[in-house]
Design an enzyme around this catalytic site. Structure first.
Site, PDB file in Angstrom:
ATOM      1  N   PRO A  11      29.992-115.297 -54.918  1.00  0.00           N
ATOM      2  CG  PRO A  11      28.165-115.042 -56.326  1.00  0.00           C
ATOM      3  CD  PRO A  11      29.422-115.845 -56.144  1.00  0.00           C
ATOM      4  CG  ASN A  12      26.084-111.857 -52.477  1.00  0.00           C
ATOM      5  OD1 ASN A  12      26.282-110.649 -52.527  1.00  0.00           O
ATOM      6  ND2 ASN A  12      25.364-112.495 -53.382  1.00  0.00           N
ATOM      7  NE  ARG A  19      24.437-114.106 -48.505  1.00  0.00           N
ATOM      8  CZ  ARG A  19      24.711-115.077 -49.347  1.00  0.00           C
ATOM      9  NH1 ARG A  19      25.893-115.663 -49.326  1.00  0.00           N
ATOM     10  NH2 ARG A  19      23.813-115.456 -50.214  1.00  0.00           N
ATOM     11  CE1 TYR A  24      24.077-119.082 -46.960  1.00  0.00           C
ATOM     12  CE2 TYR A  24      23.020-116.936 -46.754  1.00  0.00           C
ATOM     13  CZ  TYR A  24      23.224-118.107 -47.452  1.00  0.00           C
ATOM     14  OH  TYR A  24      22.582-118.316 -48.649  1.00  0.00           O
ATOM     15  CG  ASN A  75      29.790-121.826 -50.925  1.00  0.00           C
ATOM     16  OD1 ASN A  75      28.939-121.794 -51.824  1.00  0.00           O
ATOM     17  ND2 ASN A  75      29.521-121.555 -49.664  1.00  0.00           N
ATOM     18  CB  ALA A  78      23.826-116.977 -56.272  1.00  0.00           C
ATOM     19  CD  GLU A  99      28.005-128.138 -55.466  1.00  0.00           C
ATOM     20  OE1 GLU A  99      28.127-129.165 -56.185  1.00  0.00           O
ATOM     21  OE2 GLU A  99      26.990-127.419 -55.477  1.00  0.00           O
ATOM     22  CG  HIS A 101      26.033-125.436 -51.306  1.00  0.00           C
ATOM     23  ND1 HIS A 101      26.100-124.286 -52.064  1.00  0.00           N
ATOM     24  CD2 HIS A 101      26.153-126.468 -52.168  1.00  0.00           C
ATOM     25  CE1 HIS A 101      26.231-124.616 -53.330  1.00  0.00           C
ATOM     26  NE2 HIS A 101      26.276-125.940 -53.425  1.00  0.00           N
ATOM     27  NE  ARG A 108      18.508-121.055 -48.069  1.00  0.00           N
ATOM     28  CZ  ARG A 108      19.437-120.144 -48.366  1.00  0.00           C
ATOM     29  NH1 ARG A 108      20.700-120.514 -48.525  1.00  0.00           N
ATOM     30  NH2 ARG A 108      19.108-118.870 -48.499  1.00  0.00           N
TER      31      ARG A 108
HETATM   32  C1  DQA Z   1      25.217-121.038 -50.503  1.00  0.00           C
HETATM   33  C2  DQA Z   1      23.790-121.391 -50.944  1.00  0.00           C
HETATM   34  C3  DQA Z   1      23.406-120.625 -52.201  1.00  0.00           C
HETATM   35  O1  DQA Z   1      22.092-120.982 -52.604  1.00  0.00           O
HETATM   36  C4  DQA Z   1      23.440-119.138 -51.934  1.00  0.00           C
HETATM   37  O2  DQA Z   1      23.153-118.422 -53.113  1.00  0.00           O
HETATM   38  C5  DQA Z   1      24.733-118.689 -51.348  1.00  0.00           C
HETATM   39  C6  DQA Z   1      25.381-119.525 -50.342  1.00  0.00           C
HETATM   40  C7  DQA Z   1      25.584-121.688 -49.155  1.00  0.00           C
HETATM   41  O3  DQA Z   1      26.760-121.698 -48.842  1.00  0.00           O
HETATM   42  O4  DQA Z   1      24.704-122.161 -48.432  1.00  0.00           O
HETATM   43  O5  DQA Z   1      25.194-117.594 -51.609  1.00  0.00           O
HETATM   44  O6  DQA Z   1      26.125-121.515 -51.471  1.00  0.00           O
END
Ligand code: DQA
Length: 146
Positions: A11-12, A19, A24, A75, A78, A99, A101, A108
């Protein structure tokens, strides 16, 4: 190497570029997909690059990957920090999982420090920005070639 690798985004991440650019960056998900497609082409592999804001889509794609993928890069955004359902789906996937990020989740907020997904991941890449996808794909290609 020939074969199929899945890259699944949660998501997002469709809003990358807009964003929180201070966290990011300004690169879009489409740009990341194009970089990954170039690497895939160079290495003669096929790629499925997917994104959804819905947990069930991610789970269904992991199930699909069981049938056809040699490796999975994810990825979960959240959902990393909340989803036992995604962990359970990954437990059924028997090939390597990386995985990714974009940010260093350990630097964080404390709620980002734990990822359910890490329990099943072969490797975790965090904090290299969008280069994490490139690193993950190169490493996945070498893992799948062994
Ligand atoms: C994320 C880190 C997560 O904590 C966050 O909710 C994201 C992006 C990252 O790519 O750094 O949406 O996965």
């Amino acid at each position: 190497m020939s074969g199929l690798i899945y890259i699944i985004n949660g998501p997002n991440l469709n809003l990358l570029g807009q964003r929180e650019p201070e966290i990011y960056g300004t690169t879009t998900l489409k740009d990341i997909e194009n970089i990954c497609l170039q690497i895939a082409k160079k290495n003669n592999i096929n790629l499925k690059f997917l994104q959804s804001n819905a947990e069930h889509d991610l789970i269904n794609w992991i199930h699909d990957a069981r049938q056809e993928a040699k490796g999975l890069i994810i990825n979960p955004a959240a959902y990393s920090h909340t989803s036992i359902a995604i962990l359970d789906a990954l437990t059924l996937f028997e090939e390597p999982i990386i995985e990714v990020h974009i940010s260093n989740i350990h630097k964080r907020e404390s709620f980002r420090h734990h990822s359910y997904v890490s329990q099943k991941s072969t490797a975790v890449i965090a904090g290299f920005g969008i280069d994490g996808y490139e690193i993950a794909l190169e490493k996945m290609i070498s893992l799948c070639s062994n």
